[in-house]
Design a protein around this motif. Structure first.
Motif, PDB file in Angstrom:
ATOM      1  N   ARG A   1       0.829  -1.206   0.000  1.00 12.71           N
ATOM      2  CA  ARG A   1       0.000   0.000   0.000  1.00 12.71           C
ATOM      3  C   ARG A   1       0.861   1.252   0.000  1.00 12.71           C
ATOM      4  O   ARG A   1       0.597   2.215  -0.726  1.00 12.71           O
ATOM      5  N   PHE A   2       1.907   1.258   0.804  1.00 11.80           N
ATOM      6  CA  PHE A   2       2.778   2.434   0.891  1.00 11.80           C
ATOM      7  C   PHE A   2       3.525   2.657  -0.425  1.00 11.80           C
ATOM      8  O   PHE A   2       3.700   3.801  -0.852  1.00 11.80           O
ATOM      9  N   ARG A   3       3.938   1.581  -1.074  1.00  9.48           N
ATOM     10  CA  ARG A   3       4.624   1.746  -2.367  1.00  9.48           C
ATOM     11  C   ARG A   3       3.650   2.221  -3.440  1.00  9.48           C
ATOM     12  O   ARG A   3       4.043   2.943  -4.367  1.00  9.48           O
ATOM     13  N   SER A   4       2.406   1.841  -3.320  1.00  6.33           N
ATOM     14  CA  SER A   4       1.389   2.345  -4.250  1.00  6.33           C
ATOM     15  C   SER A   4       1.212   3.855  -4.086  1.00  6.33           C
ATOM     16  O   SER A   4       1.022   4.579  -5.067  1.00  6.33           O
ATOM     17  N   VAL A   5       1.265   4.325  -2.836  1.00  7.62           N
ATOM     18  CA  VAL A   5       1.210   5.770  -2.583  1.00  7.62           C
ATOM     19  C   VAL A   5       2.400   6.453  -3.251  1.00  7.62           C
ATOM     20  O   VAL A   5       2.248   7.492  -3.916  1.00  7.62           O
ATOM     21  N   HIS A   6       3.591   5.883  -3.075  1.00 11.45           N
ATOM     22  CA  HIS A   6       4.800   6.442  -3.695  1.00 11.45           C
ATOM     23  C   HIS A   6       4.641   6.514  -5.217  1.00 11.45           C
ATOM     24  O   HIS A   6       4.979   7.538  -5.839  1.00 11.45           O
ATOM     25  N   ASN A   7       4.122   5.461  -5.817  1.00  6.40           N
ATOM     26  CA  ASN A   7       3.989   5.422  -7.274  1.00  6.40           C
ATOM     27  C   ASN A   7       2.960   6.432  -7.773  1.00  6.40           C
ATOM     28  O   ASN A   7       3.162   7.074  -8.812  1.00  6.40           O
ATOM     29  N   LYS A   8       1.875   6.576  -7.056  1.00 10.24           N
ATOM     30  CA  LYS A   8       0.859   7.539  -7.476  1.00 10.24           C
ATOM     31  C   LYS A   8       1.378   8.964  -7.316  1.00 10.24           C
ATOM     32  O   LYS A   8       1.095   9.838  -8.150  1.00 10.24           O
ATOM     33  N   TYR A   9       2.147   9.192  -6.274  1.00  6.28           N
ATOM     34  CA  TYR A   9       2.774  10.507  -6.081  1.00  6.28           C
ATOM     35  C   TYR A   9       3.709  10.818  -7.255  1.00  6.28           C
ATOM     36  O   TYR A   9       3.690  11.927  -7.806  1.00  6.28           O
ATOM     37  N   ALA A  10       4.513   9.829  -7.645  1.00  8.12           N
ATOM     38  CA  ALA A  10       5.418  10.011  -8.787  1.00  8.12           C
ATOM     39  C   ALA A  10       4.630  10.291 -10.069  1.00  8.12           C
ATOM     40  O   ALA A  10       5.052  11.089 -10.914  1.00  8.12           O
ATOM     41  N   GLU A  11       3.473   9.658 -10.195  1.00  8.78           N
ATOM     42  CA  GLU A  11       2.622   9.888 -11.363  1.00  8.78           C
ATOM     43  C   GLU A  11       2.090  11.321 -11.383  1.00  8.78           C
ATOM     44  O   GLU A  11       2.070  11.968 -12.446  1.00  8.78           O
ATOM     45  N   PHE A  12       1.699  11.837 -10.235  1.00  9.01           N
ATOM     46  CA  PHE A  12       1.235  13.221 -10.160  1.00  9.01           C
ATOM     47  C   PHE A  12       2.351  14.191 -10.561  1.00  9.01           C
ATOM     48  O   PHE A  12       2.097  15.211 -11.220  1.00  9.01           O
ATOM     49  N   LYS A  13       3.571  13.884 -10.180  1.00 11.25           N
ATOM     50  CA  LYS A  13       4.695  14.738 -10.578  1.00 11.25           C
ATOM     51  C   LYS A  13       4.963  14.609 -12.077  1.00 11.25           C
ATOM     52  O   LYS A  13       5.200  15.607 -12.761  1.00 11.25           O
ATOM     53  N   HIS A  14       4.927  13.390 -12.568  1.00 10.81           N
ATOM     54  CA  HIS A  14       5.179  13.159 -14.001  1.00 10.81           C
ATOM     55  C   HIS A  14       4.141  13.871 -14.860  1.00 10.81           C
ATOM     56  O   HIS A  14       4.463  14.436 -15.927  1.00 10.81           O
ATOM     57  N   ASP A  15       2.894  13.868 -14.400  1.00  8.87           N
ATOM     58  CA  ASP A  15       1.806  14.505 -15.152  1.00  8.87           C
ATOM     59  C   ASP A  15       1.734  16.007 -14.912  1.00  8.87           C
ATOM     60  O   ASP A  15       0.808  16.668 -15.405  1.00  8.87           O
ATOM     61  N   GLU A  16       2.688  16.525 -14.163  1.00  8.88           N
ATOM     62  CA  GLU A  16       2.794  17.956 -13.865  1.00  8.88           C
ATOM     63  C   GLU A  16       1.567  18.507 -13.147  1.00  8.88           C
ATOM     64  O   GLU A  16       1.192  19.673 -13.323  1.00  8.88           O
ATOM     65  N   VAL A  17       0.965  17.660 -12.353  1.00  8.32           N
ATOM     66  CA  VAL A  17      -0.035  18.140 -11.401  1.00  8.32           C
ATOM     67  C   VAL A  17       0.691  18.776 -10.216  1.00  8.32           C
ATOM     68  O   VAL A  17       0.232  19.761  -9.640  1.00  8.32           O
ATOM     69  N   LEU A  18       1.845  18.203  -9.881  1.00 12.29           N
ATOM     70  CA  LEU A  18       2.718  18.726  -8.839  1.00 12.29           C
ATOM     71  C   LEU A  18       4.038  19.149  -9.456  1.00 12.29           C
ATOM     72  O   LEU A  18       4.500  18.547 -10.442  1.00 12.29           O
ATOM     73  N   LYS A  19       4.663  20.179  -8.887  1.00 11.02           N
ATOM     74  CA  LYS A  19       5.967  20.636  -9.364  1.00 11.02           C
ATOM     75  C   LYS A  19       6.850  20.944  -8.163  1.00 11.02           C
ATOM     76  O   LYS A  19       6.362  21.236  -7.066  1.00 11.02           O
ATOM     77  N   GLN A  20       8.162  20.884  -8.374  1.00 12.24           N
ATOM     78  CA  GLN A  20       9.105  21.142  -7.281  1.00 12.24           C
ATOM     79  C   GLN A  20       9.748  22.513  -7.451  1.00 12.24           C
ATOM     80  O   GLN A  20      10.022  22.959  -8.579  1.00 12.24           O
ATOM     81  N   GLU A  21       9.957  23.173  -6.318  1.00  7.54           N
ATOM     82  CA  GLU A  21      10.659  24.454  -6.341  1.00  7.54           C
ATOM     83  C   GLU A  21      12.089  24.262  -6.839  1.00  7.54           C
ATOM     84  O   GLU A  21      12.713  23.223  -6.597  1.00  7.54           O
ATOM     85  N   ASN A  22      12.597  25.287  -7.510  1.00  9.66           N
ATOM     86  CA  ASN A  22      13.976  25.233  -8.002  1.00  9.66           C
ATOM     87  C   ASN A  22      14.990  25.480  -6.895  1.00  9.66           C
ATOM     88  O   ASN A  22      16.131  25.012  -6.964  1.00  9.66           O
ATOM     89  N   VAL A  23      14.581  26.238  -5.882  1.00  5.95           N
ATOM     90  CA  VAL A  23      15.472  26.593  -4.778  1.00  5.95           C
ATOM     91  C   VAL A  23      14.731  26.389  -3.464  1.00  5.95           C
ATOM     92  O   VAL A  23      13.497  26.375  -3.426  1.00  5.95           O
ATOM     93  N   PRO A  24      15.452  26.228  -2.355  1.00  3.96           N
ATOM     94  CA  PRO A  24      14.791  26.101  -1.057  1.00  3.96           C
ATOM     95  C   PRO A  24      14.057  27.388  -0.679  1.00  3.96           C
ATOM     96  O   PRO A  24      14.584  28.488  -0.871  1.00  3.96           O
ATOM     97  N   VAL A  25      12.850  27.241  -0.138  1.00  2.00           N
ATOM     98  CA  VAL A  25      12.021  28.400   0.205  1.00  2.00           C
ATOM     99  C   VAL A  25      11.310  28.167   1.539  1.00  2.00           C
ATOM    100  O   VAL A  25      11.201  27.041   2.032  1.00  2.00           O
TER     101      VAL A  25
END
Length: 404
Positions: free
Chosen positions: A63-87
């Motif tokens: 179950r926990f790895r499924s959460v990790h994979n779905k999170y990665a999918e959200f990032k891949h689909d650009e629903v989520l994005k990461q900051e370029n610098v610490p904020v």
């Protein structure tokens, strides 16, 4: 001397933020959860519950790895994005009755271990271990620990001025709360904020004791991997005066063999009792307790109010030592299924309804603990009784993600 650090957060893209963020998973009823998952493909609930229908059948690691994979999918689909610098972030929640403003930052595991970040609640080892495994296998945390700091005039003025600038996000949630997020990425501004907290001798955990303890356990077990992010955990830092502290009221299934008249007679030993009849009465000050029994409300005022120890003087502890344990036979406040808890955010009529329906026999209302009591306990390494405080704000999942 408290340490806070900026971090390279992951967050929703601007046009989807109101669709992505959600309440904490366990705040949803099954029907609400199913509705969100059926009709909102961008909800962070899809990350938290990627196998919603079958999750009870899955092993924890799967179950926990499924959460990790779905999170990665959200990032891949650009629903989520990461900051370029610490904020850092400045975050405001505006509800119908309250406004909460604070700073989202990384707080130090070392400070937690040195008791610079102080605790007032006990933790359950199985829950700490469970959430530690969850963070290790998913690789992220999106629920900040709520931490309070003493009044700071310079910081308060900075917040007022900073809120005049254009925010990164401004959106409303389905419960009609208004959310505003400002990004703090200027290096001089970041350094100034760090200096403000470096001058604070202590910070206090208001909510999130299991999350902070899990972060410490994760740090202990996996620090050898060299990940700097394990040295910190995500927190929402808010001034003491801006917290809203509610009580947890008590509901008990039976009178432990006593008649109602006999129970009232036993209470007279320690309390001045006044029958309030149908008045929706609740305590207005410390050492007052409300009771609903057989269709009538009562006020219970403690006769002896001299205590040496801050723990013994807590209203929740007084109710336990004077009523719940000796008269109603409730020894274990966590695990006895004869007692239930209702947060003070719920109307007193909620207690009346469940007692009138026969689901419980008696209900007790308490006066909320103060921040001074919470701090005094933490300063003396003492622990509050279970379910003593319900503290707001409650933060949304998926707004800011701390990667491990």
């Amino acid at each position: 001397m408290a340490t806070i650090v900026p971090f390279k957060a992951v967050r929703p893209v601007r046009d989807k933020v109101s669709l992505v963020t959600c309440r904490s998973y366990d705040e949803y009823s099954p029907a609400e959860l199913a509705s969100q998952l059926d009709y909102n493909p961008f909800s962070f609930l899809h990350v938290l519950n990627p196998a919603y229908v079958n999750q009870q059948k899955l092993a924890e690691t799967v179950r926990f790895r499924s959460v990790h994979n779905k999170y990665a999918e959200f990032k891949h689909d650009e629903v989520l994005k990461q900051e370029n610098v610490p904020v850092f972030y400045l975050y405001e929640i505006q509800s119908k009755n309250n406004v909460y403003t604070g700073i989202i930052a990384g707080t130090s595991i070392a400070d937690y271990q040195k008791n610079i970040i102080k605790k007032h609640e006990d933790t359950l080892p199985y829950r700490v271990s469970y959430f530690k495994d969850y963070m290790h296998l998913t690789g992220f945390n999106t629920e900040p620990v709520l931490i309070t700091y003493p009044e700071n005039e310079d910081l308060e003025q900075w917040i007022i001025q900073r809120k005049q600038k254009r925010p990164l996000y401004l959106f409303s949630s389905l419960n009609r709360d208004k959310h505003t997020l400002w990004r703090i990425k200027d290096t001089a501004e970041i350094a100034w904020l760090q200096a403000q907290f470096a001058n604070m001798p202590s910070l206090y955990i208001a909510d999130g004791h299991h999350r902070s303890a899990s972060a410490e356990l994760l740090h202990t077990e996996y620090k050898a991997t060299g990940a700097e992010s394990l040295d910190y955990f995500m927190s929402f830092l808010i001034a003491e005066k801006d917290l809203k502290i509610y009580e947890f009221n008590r509901l008990v299934h039976d009178l432990h063999g006593h008649t109602a008249a006999g129970f009232l007679s036993l209470l007279e030993k320690d309390f001045v009792i006044e029958n309030r009849h149908l008045e929706l009465w609740k305590p207005s000050k410390k050492f007052e307790f409300g009771m609903y029994l057989q269709g009538e409300f009562y006020s219970l005022t403690l006769k002896e109010t001299h205590f040496i120890d801050v723990h013994e003087a807590l209203d929740a502890q007084i109710l336990y030592t004077k009523v719940l344990q000796p008269l109603l036979g409730i020894e274990d406040l966590r695990n006895d299924d004869r007692i239930s808890y209702l947060p003070g955010t719920k109307s007193i009529t909620s207690i009346k309804e469940v007692v009138d329906e026969g689901l419980y026999t008696v209900g007790f209302t308490l006066f909320p603990a103060s921040i001074e009591e919470i701090k005094a306990l933490a300063d003396n390494n003492q622990i509050m009784p279970p379910k003593s405080t319900y503290i707001e704000p409650k933060l949304r999942s998926g707004l800011v993600v701390y990667e491990l």
